[in-house]
Scaffold this active site. Structure first.
Site, PDB file in Angstrom:
ATOM      1  N   LYS A   1     -10.782  34.054 -11.616  1.00 14.88           N
ATOM      2  CA  LYS A   1      -9.825  35.246 -10.808  1.00 14.88           C
ATOM      3  C   LYS A   1     -10.461  35.080  -9.316  1.00 14.88           C
ATOM      4  O   LYS A   1     -11.375  34.519  -9.025  1.00 14.88           O
ATOM      5  CB  LYS A   1     -10.278  36.718 -11.379  1.00 14.88           C
ATOM      6  CG  LYS A   1      -9.992  36.938 -12.878  1.00 14.88           C
ATOM      7  CD  LYS A   1      -8.485  36.806 -12.947  1.00 14.88           C
ATOM      8  CE  LYS A   1      -8.080  37.365 -14.297  1.00 14.88           C
ATOM      9  NZ  LYS A   1      -6.770  36.794 -14.890  1.00 14.88           N
TER      10      LYS A   1
ATOM     11  N   SER B   1      -2.413  33.557 -15.279  1.00 19.51           N
ATOM     12  CA  SER B   1      -2.646  34.482 -14.456  1.00 19.51           C
ATOM     13  C   SER B   1      -3.184  34.291 -13.053  1.00 19.51           C
ATOM     14  O   SER B   1      -3.110  35.026 -12.010  1.00 19.51           O
ATOM     15  CB  SER B   1      -3.795  35.414 -14.885  1.00 19.51           C
ATOM     16  OG  SER B   1      -5.107  34.802 -14.806  1.00 19.51           O
TER      17      SER B   1
END
Length: 144
Positions: free
Chosen positions: A102, A65
């Site tokens: 993230k 991701s």
């Protein structure tokens, strides 16, 4: 939830000193030059990569991701807990007991964690979630 889950956490050794030669010359892709003429000194990567040893830890990444940020599965991230998590920084966060890497985004009184891969939508942080930022990623170590 598809994401980069971080299963392994490591602490840096504060006793390890391993200095390697550091050459001050540019590296040529053409005709070689005598490298000894450009030896600048020794470089300890601990001193170069770890600014706050007591607040630093390492994690190994799984998942894809964050590939847009140059973070790939198997990479080791250097994380500094002493740095303030700010908008746009890549962070290690805990969301409902799961460690994630993230990009932190803060807009209009909202916090969300953004992936760097269009296959993964951003995760909006709500009051119902158990959320904590563990630290700011300062460096990525991965093979070429």
């Amino acid at each position: 939830m598809p994401s980069n889950v971080l299963p392994e956490i490591y602490r840096p050794s504060r006793r390890t000193v391993y200095e390697l030669p550091l050459y001050a010359c540019p590296v040529s892709a053409g005709f070689p030059s005598p490298a000894e003429d450009y030896l600048e000194g020794k470089l300890d990567l601990n001193q170069y990569l770890i600014k706050h040893p007591a607040a630093t830890f390492f994690v190994r990444v799984t998942g894809d991701s964050m590939i847009g940020a140059g973070i790939h599965a198997g990479d080791i991230l250097i994380v500094d807990r002493s740095l303030e998590p700010r908008d746009g920084k890549v962070v290690i966060a805990v969301v409902n007991g799961e460690l994630l890497v993230k990009r932190l985004r803060m807009e209009k009184q909202k916090i969300y964690l953004a992936s760097e891969n269009s296959d993964y939508p951003p995760l909006v942080i709500t009051d119902l979630m158990d959320f904590e930022v563990w630290g700011v990623v300062t460096n990525v170590i991965h093979p070429l």
